[in-house]
Design a protein around this motif. Structure first.
Motif, PDB file in Angstrom:
ATOM      1  N   VAL A 156       0.839  -1.200   0.000  1.00 53.64           N
ATOM      2  CA  VAL A 156       0.000   0.000   0.000  1.00 53.64           C
ATOM      3  C   VAL A 156       0.875   1.250   0.000  1.00 53.64           C
ATOM      4  O   VAL A 156       0.497   2.270  -0.578  1.00 53.64           O
ATOM      5  N   GLY A 157       2.049   1.188   0.575  1.00 57.46           N
ATOM      6  CA  GLY A 157       3.005   2.298   0.465  1.00 57.46           C
ATOM      7  C   GLY A 157       3.382   2.548  -0.992  1.00 57.46           C
ATOM      8  O   GLY A 157       3.456   3.698  -1.442  1.00 57.46           O
ATOM      9  N   ARG A 158       3.593   1.488  -1.752  1.00 62.42           N
ATOM     10  CA  ARG A 158       3.906   1.620  -3.179  1.00 62.42           C
ATOM     11  C   ARG A 158       2.704   2.170  -3.952  1.00 62.42           C
ATOM     12  O   ARG A 158       2.858   3.022  -4.835  1.00 62.42           O
ATOM     13  N   VAL A 159       1.517   1.678  -3.639  1.00 60.43           N
ATOM     14  CA  VAL A 159       0.289   2.183  -4.271  1.00 60.43           C
ATOM     15  C   VAL A 159       0.150   3.680  -3.990  1.00 60.43           C
ATOM     16  O   VAL A 159      -0.165   4.478  -4.879  1.00 60.43           O
ATOM     17  N   THR A 160       0.412   4.058  -2.735  1.00 59.17           N
ATOM     18  CA  THR A 160       0.328   5.464  -2.345  1.00 59.17           C
ATOM     19  C   THR A 160       1.292   6.312  -3.170  1.00 59.17           C
ATOM     20  O   THR A 160       0.925   7.398  -3.651  1.00 59.17           O
ATOM     21  N   MET A 161       2.516   5.849  -3.344  1.00 58.05           N
ATOM     22  CA  MET A 161       3.496   6.597  -4.140  1.00 58.05           C
ATOM     23  C   MET A 161       2.994   6.802  -5.566  1.00 58.05           C
ATOM     24  O   MET A 161       3.124   7.890  -6.134  1.00 58.05           O
ATOM     25  N   GLN A 162       2.398   5.769  -6.151  1.00 57.74           N
ATOM     26  CA  GLN A 162       1.904   5.891  -7.521  1.00 57.74           C
ATOM     27  C   GLN A 162       0.672   6.808  -7.586  1.00 57.74           C
ATOM     28  O   GLN A 162       0.527   7.585  -8.534  1.00 57.74           O
ATOM     29  N   LEU A 163      -0.209   6.742  -6.603  1.00 61.08           N
ATOM     30  CA  LEU A 163      -1.345   7.673  -6.576  1.00 61.08           C
ATOM     31  C   LEU A 163      -0.865   9.110  -6.411  1.00 61.08           C
ATOM     32  O   LEU A 163      -1.390  10.021  -7.057  1.00 61.08           O
ATOM     33  N   ARG A 164       0.132   9.323  -5.565  1.00 62.24           N
ATOM     34  CA  ARG A 164       0.691  10.669  -5.385  1.00 62.24           C
ATOM     35  C   ARG A 164       1.296  11.185  -6.695  1.00 62.24           C
ATOM     36  O   ARG A 164       1.189  12.375  -6.998  1.00 62.24           O
ATOM     37  N   ARG A 165       1.912  10.307  -7.447  1.00 60.79           N
ATOM     38  CA  ARG A 165       2.427  10.715  -8.768  1.00 60.79           C
ATOM     39  C   ARG A 165       1.272  11.181  -9.653  1.00 60.79           C
ATOM     40  O   ARG A 165       1.351  12.233 -10.283  1.00 60.79           O
ATOM     41  N   LEU A 166       0.203  10.389  -9.708  1.00 63.41           N
ATOM     42  CA  LEU A 166      -0.949  10.791 -10.519  1.00 63.41           C
ATOM     43  C   LEU A 166      -1.550  12.106 -10.026  1.00 63.41           C
ATOM     44  O   LEU A 166      -2.008  12.911 -10.834  1.00 63.41           O
ATOM     45  N   GLN A 167      -1.544  12.325  -8.728  1.00 59.85           N
ATOM     46  CA  GLN A 167      -2.081  13.573  -8.206  1.00 59.85           C
ATOM     47  C   GLN A 167      -1.323  14.783  -8.742  1.00 59.85           C
ATOM     48  O   GLN A 167      -1.905  15.856  -8.872  1.00 59.85           O
ATOM     49  N   THR A 168      -0.051  14.616  -9.086  1.00 62.01           N
ATOM     50  CA  THR A 168       0.702  15.744  -9.649  1.00 62.01           C
ATOM     51  C   THR A 168       0.162  16.151 -11.016  1.00 62.01           C
ATOM     52  O   THR A 168       0.490  17.230 -11.507  1.00 62.01           O
TER      53      THR A 168
END
Length: 181
Positions: free
Chosen positions: A151-163
């Motif tokens: 879920v930490g990895r998923v979070t990193m990828q969602l944060r990328r999309l948020q940019t």
């Protein structure tokens, strides 16, 4: 850099189970909500390891507009890969969706290449899926050694999309103006 979320679930010996992912995604939804860009998160009821992340102008209140999506359901648990994607779904008129998909997919290739060159093996490789269909782009995120790491990895990828939020807002506005919506 993305802030690390803290989870109230015991990490090290946790199994890759649906129950663990459901609980972690519910916590993740609350950590992604709000902020200076006023992010919204939605989960189906009862909450599971499936969520939409969007902003007010993205018309996703019924889970069928423009949104970032992440999930780790039974098929992903078997494959040991969670999914993170940017979608434009059927709640929007076809003409709008086609224009939105064409404009966003033509704008993000270099961005995704940069993400793939930064921890692509650990976090998964982004692929442009559009302009056909409803998925602009997506990544299959390899599971970590336990659900908290995954879920930490998923979070990193969602944060990328948020940019990409500003770009998405601009494209939505352009589509509305062009189609007189």
């Amino acid at each position: 850099s993305a802030a690390r979320a803290t989870y109230n679930v015991k990490p090290p010996n946790m199994e890759h189970s649906q129950e663990a992912y459901d609980a972690l995604f519910t916590e993740l939804a609350s950590t992604l909500r709000g902020g200076p860009e006023d992010w919204e998160t939605r989960q189906e009821q009862p909450p599971a390891a499936y969520m939409h992340v969007s902003r007010a102008g993205w018309e996703d209140s019924n889970l069928n507009g423009i949104h970032l999506e992440a999930y780790a359901l039974s098929n992903q648990i078997r494959a040991q890969k969670a999914v993170v994607a940017l979608h434009c779904e059927s709640g929007l008129p076809l003409e709008f969706r086609e224009l939105f998909m064409a404009l966003v997919t033509s704008s993000i290739g270099e961005i995704l290449d940069g993400w793939n060159n930064d921890k692509g093996e650990e976090l998964g490789r982004w692929e442009v899926k559009g302009p056909a269909g409803m998925s602009v782009c997506e990544v299959q995120v390899p599971f970590g050694s336990n659900p908290v790491e995954t879920v930490g990895r998923v979070t990193m990828q969602l944060r990328r999309l948020q940019t990409l939020g500003g770009l998405i807002d601009e494209v939505i506005e352009h589509c509305k103006q062009k189609l007189n919506r």
